[in-house]
Motif scaffolding. Structure first.
Motif, PDB file in Angstrom:
ATOM      1  N   THR A 266     -11.311   7.521   3.963  1.00 44.72           N
ATOM      2  CA  THR A 266     -11.609   6.640   2.844  1.00 44.72           C
ATOM      3  C   THR A 266     -10.372   5.847   2.444  1.00 44.72           C
ATOM      4  N   PHE A 267      -9.261   6.542   2.308  1.00 40.26           N
ATOM      5  CA  PHE A 267      -8.031   5.855   1.919  1.00 40.26           C
ATOM      6  C   PHE A 267      -7.583   4.856   2.972  1.00 40.26           C
ATOM      7  N   GLN A 268      -7.784   5.203   4.249  1.00 39.18           N
ATOM      8  CA  GLN A 268      -7.342   4.299   5.303  1.00 39.18           C
ATOM      9  C   GLN A 268      -8.107   2.983   5.255  1.00 39.18           C
ATOM     10  N   ASN A 269      -9.375   3.052   4.949  1.00 36.18           N
ATOM     11  CA  ASN A 269     -10.166   1.826   4.821  1.00 36.18           C
ATOM     12  C   ASN A 269      -9.640   0.942   3.695  1.00 36.18           C
ATOM     13  N   GLY A 270      -9.311   1.569   2.573  1.00 35.45           N
ATOM     14  CA  GLY A 270      -8.764   0.816   1.452  1.00 35.45           C
ATOM     15  C   GLY A 270      -7.378   0.288   1.750  1.00 35.45           C
ATOM     16  N   VAL A 271      -6.539   1.146   2.342  1.00 36.46           N
ATOM     17  CA  VAL A 271      -5.159   0.771   2.677  1.00 36.46           C
ATOM     18  C   VAL A 271      -5.146  -0.397   3.659  1.00 36.46           C
ATOM     19  N   ASP A 272      -5.990  -0.332   4.676  1.00 34.21           N
ATOM     20  CA  ASP A 272      -6.028  -1.398   5.685  1.00 34.21           C
ATOM     21  C   ASP A 272      -6.404  -2.737   5.057  1.00 34.21           C
ATOM     22  N   ARG A 273      -7.384  -2.726   4.160  1.00 34.10           N
ATOM     23  CA  ARG A 273      -7.824  -3.966   3.511  1.00 34.10           C
ATOM     24  C   ARG A 273      -6.744  -4.514   2.567  1.00 34.10           C
ATOM     25  N   LEU A 274      -6.087  -3.599   1.868  1.00 35.57           N
ATOM     26  CA  LEU A 274      -5.025  -4.015   0.954  1.00 35.57           C
ATOM     27  C   LEU A 274      -3.844  -4.605   1.714  1.00 35.57           C
ATOM     28  N   ASN A 275      -3.438  -3.933   2.775  1.00 41.94           N
ATOM     29  CA  ASN A 275      -2.318  -4.421   3.565  1.00 41.94           C
ATOM     30  C   ASN A 275      -2.649  -5.746   4.244  1.00 41.94           C
ATOM     31  N   ALA A 276      -3.891  -5.895   4.663  1.00 38.34           N
ATOM     32  CA  ALA A 276      -4.312  -7.169   5.253  1.00 38.34           C
ATOM     33  C   ALA A 276      -4.183  -8.294   4.229  1.00 38.34           C
ATOM     34  N   ALA A 277      -4.459  -7.964   2.952  1.00 39.42           N
ATOM     35  CA  ALA A 277      -4.350  -8.977   1.893  1.00 39.42           C
ATOM     36  C   ALA A 277      -2.910  -9.463   1.739  1.00 39.42           C
ATOM     37  N   TYR A 278      -1.933  -8.554   1.902  1.00 38.82           N
ATOM     38  CA  TYR A 278      -0.525  -8.956   1.842  1.00 38.82           C
ATOM     39  C   TYR A 278      -0.206  -9.974   2.935  1.00 38.82           C
ATOM     40  N   PHE A 279      -0.647  -9.668   4.156  1.00 36.53           N
ATOM     41  CA  PHE A 279      -0.363 -10.543   5.283  1.00 36.53           C
ATOM     42  C   PHE A 279      -1.128 -11.858   5.181  1.00 36.53           C
ATOM     43  N   ASP A 280      -2.371 -11.795   4.727  1.00 32.45           N
ATOM     44  CA  ASP A 280      -3.178 -13.013   4.584  1.00 32.45           C
ATOM     45  C   ASP A 280      -2.556 -13.966   3.565  1.00 32.45           C
ATOM     46  N   PHE A 281      -2.097 -13.419   2.441  1.00 35.31           N
ATOM     47  CA  PHE A 281      -1.479 -14.249   1.411  1.00 35.31           C
ATOM     48  C   PHE A 281      -0.222 -14.918   1.952  1.00 35.31           C
ATOM     49  N   LEU A 282       0.561 -14.155   2.709  1.00 33.49           N
ATOM     50  CA  LEU A 282       1.802 -14.702   3.257  1.00 33.49           C
ATOM     51  C   LEU A 282       1.503 -15.811   4.265  1.00 33.49           C
ATOM     52  N   GLU A 283       0.445 -15.634   5.039  1.00 33.18           N
ATOM     53  CA  GLU A 283       0.072 -16.669   6.004  1.00 33.18           C
ATOM     54  C   GLU A 283      -0.344 -17.952   5.286  1.00 33.18           C
ATOM     55  N   GLU A 284      -1.033 -17.785   4.150  1.00 34.47           N
ATOM     56  CA  GLU A 284      -1.475 -18.950   3.371  1.00 34.47           C
ATOM     57  C   GLU A 284      -0.324 -19.564   2.570  1.00 34.47           C
ATOM     58  N   ASN A 285       0.686 -18.737   2.250  1.00 34.47           N
ATOM     59  CA  ASN A 285       1.819 -19.184   1.431  1.00 34.47           C
ATOM     60  C   ASN A 285       3.131 -18.790   2.107  1.00 34.47           C
ATOM     61  N   PRO A 286       3.465 -19.471   3.203  1.00 31.61           N
ATOM     62  CA  PRO A 286       4.668 -19.116   3.967  1.00 31.61           C
ATOM     63  C   PRO A 286       5.925 -19.131   3.100  1.00 31.61           C
ATOM     64  N   GLU A 287       6.794 -18.166   3.367  1.00 34.82           N
ATOM     65  CA  GLU A 287       8.104 -18.053   2.709  1.00 34.82           C
ATOM     66  C   GLU A 287       8.002 -17.660   1.233  1.00 34.82           C
ATOM     67  N   SER A 288       6.815 -17.241   0.785  1.00 32.61           N
ATOM     68  CA  SER A 288       6.713 -16.784  -0.601  1.00 32.61           C
ATOM     69  C   SER A 288       7.338 -15.399  -0.771  1.00 32.61           C
ATOM     70  N   TYR A 289       7.315 -14.618   0.299  1.00 31.16           N
ATOM     71  CA  TYR A 289       7.979 -13.309   0.294  1.00 31.16           C
ATOM     72  C   TYR A 289       8.108 -12.830   1.728  1.00 31.16           C
ATOM     73  N   VAL A 290       8.788 -11.705   1.899  1.00 29.58           N
ATOM     74  CA  VAL A 290       8.836 -11.036   3.198  1.00 29.58           C
ATOM     75  C   VAL A 290       8.152  -9.681   3.039  1.00 29.58           C
ATOM     76  N   ILE A 291       7.648  -9.167   4.137  1.00 28.65           N
ATOM     77  CA  ILE A 291       6.917  -7.902   4.090  1.00 28.65           C
ATOM     78  C   ILE A 291       7.749  -6.787   4.700  1.00 28.65           C
ATOM     79  N   ALA A 292       7.912  -5.712   3.940  1.00 29.58           N
ATOM     80  CA  ALA A 292       8.507  -4.483   4.448  1.00 29.58           C
ATOM     81  C   ALA A 292       7.338  -3.586   4.854  1.00 29.58           C
ATOM     82  N   ASP A 293       7.106  -3.479   6.149  1.00 34.46           N
ATOM     83  CA  ASP A 293       5.903  -2.794   6.627  1.00 34.46           C
ATOM     84  C   ASP A 293       6.100  -1.278   6.625  1.00 34.46           C
TER      85      ASP A 293
END
Length: 276
Positions: free
Chosen positions: A171-198
């Motif tokens: 259950t947590f992995q499903n939520g975690v995966d979607r949340l983490n994808a949101a970080y990457f998606d936002f960065l793709e839409e807004n380049p250089e707004s932040y960096v991601i520490a994975d």
């Protein structure tokens, strides 16, 4: 003689002035490092978070000035309110680097039993998707607000690791995966707004890295997060230590007996979950 004394007095005064100025220039080169977000950022899971949280380790490793405004229990909505407080706003304005750990409580403050039932039994993700969509709205506001306060600051956003053992891990992995994808998606839409520490990619499913509350990183877990951030800063073009500097060993919450029980419980939960 008087002329000679005056000459040396002037030279001495100039030397002192240059010394003061050079100290000021050196001091200004020290970066201000700020941690914002939730209990992971705060260092919950440790008895001595002010000495051994990942933020303190990063600051000690790179010689940064360190400030921590993360608050245990905070969701993205709570964080939005927090960064609007005058003192926190000032900290953001003065920061050179900001680490953000946020999002996990958006799930933890929801109906966990309902989420587990929907995902594990019904194989439905409507509730998780709703939580993630609300997270995205808040997160966008958080980043834009920070940039409004300080357009030059380097923001380091941490991905969320999955601390859970056994059946609830799915259950947590499903939520975690979607949340983490949101970080990457936002960065793709807004380049250089932040960096991601994975952090998620570097955080194995190992109960030794998690505190006895099944949520927060242990002392060893904080070290891993710190190392990921150091590497991320270096990848972003900043001077950053290659290995962590630990000035005070972290002390995990709970007694040694509780810790042993926790590790045994995690091992047993994983064994039961893997039985075919």
């Amino acid at each position: 003689m008087k002329t000679t004394k005056r000459f040396f007095s002037v030279i001495l005064a100039l030397s002192m002035l240059l010394s003061v100025l050079s100290i000021g220039v050196f001091a200004s080169d020290v970066k201000n490092y700020l941690v914002l977000g939730d209990s992971i950022g705060h260092g919950s899971g440790l008895k001595n978070p002010e000495e051994a949280s990942f933020g303190k380790i990063v600051a000690d490793s790179n010689g940064y000035n360190y400030k921590n405004d993360a608050v245990p229990g905070h969701t993205t909505k709570n964080m939005l309110q927090k960064i609007g407080e005058p003192e926190v706003k000032t900290d953001i304005e003065e920061a050179d680097i900001i680490s953000i750990s946020i999002g996990g409580n958006n799930f933890l403050h929801s109906n966990i039993a309902k989420l587990v039932f929907q995902v594990g039994v019904l194989n439905k993700y409507t509730e998780i998707e709703k939580i993630v969509e609300n997270f995205k709205v808040d997160f966008r506001k958080i980043i834009s607000t920070i940039k409004e306060y300080n357009s030059d600051v380097l923001i380091v956003v941490q991905t969320l690791y999955n601390p859970m053992p056994g059946a609830i891990r799915k259950t947590f992995q499903n939520g975690v995966d979607r949340l983490n994808a949101a970080y990457f998606d936002f960065l793709e839409e807004n380049p250089e707004s932040y960096v991601i520490a994975d952090v998620a990619a570097a955080f194995p499913a190992d109960p030794e890295l998690v505190a006895c509350d099944f949520i927060h990183p242990s002392a060893e877990g904080n070290k891993i997060i710190a190392q990921v951030i150091l590497d991320t800063l270096r990848d972003a073009g900043l001077e950053s230590a290659e290995t962590i500097v630990v000035t005070a060993e972290g002390k995990d919450t709970g007694s040694k007996m509780m810790r042993k029980f926790f590790l045994a419980a995690c091992k047993f939960a994983n064994i039961l979950w893997n039985i075919k």
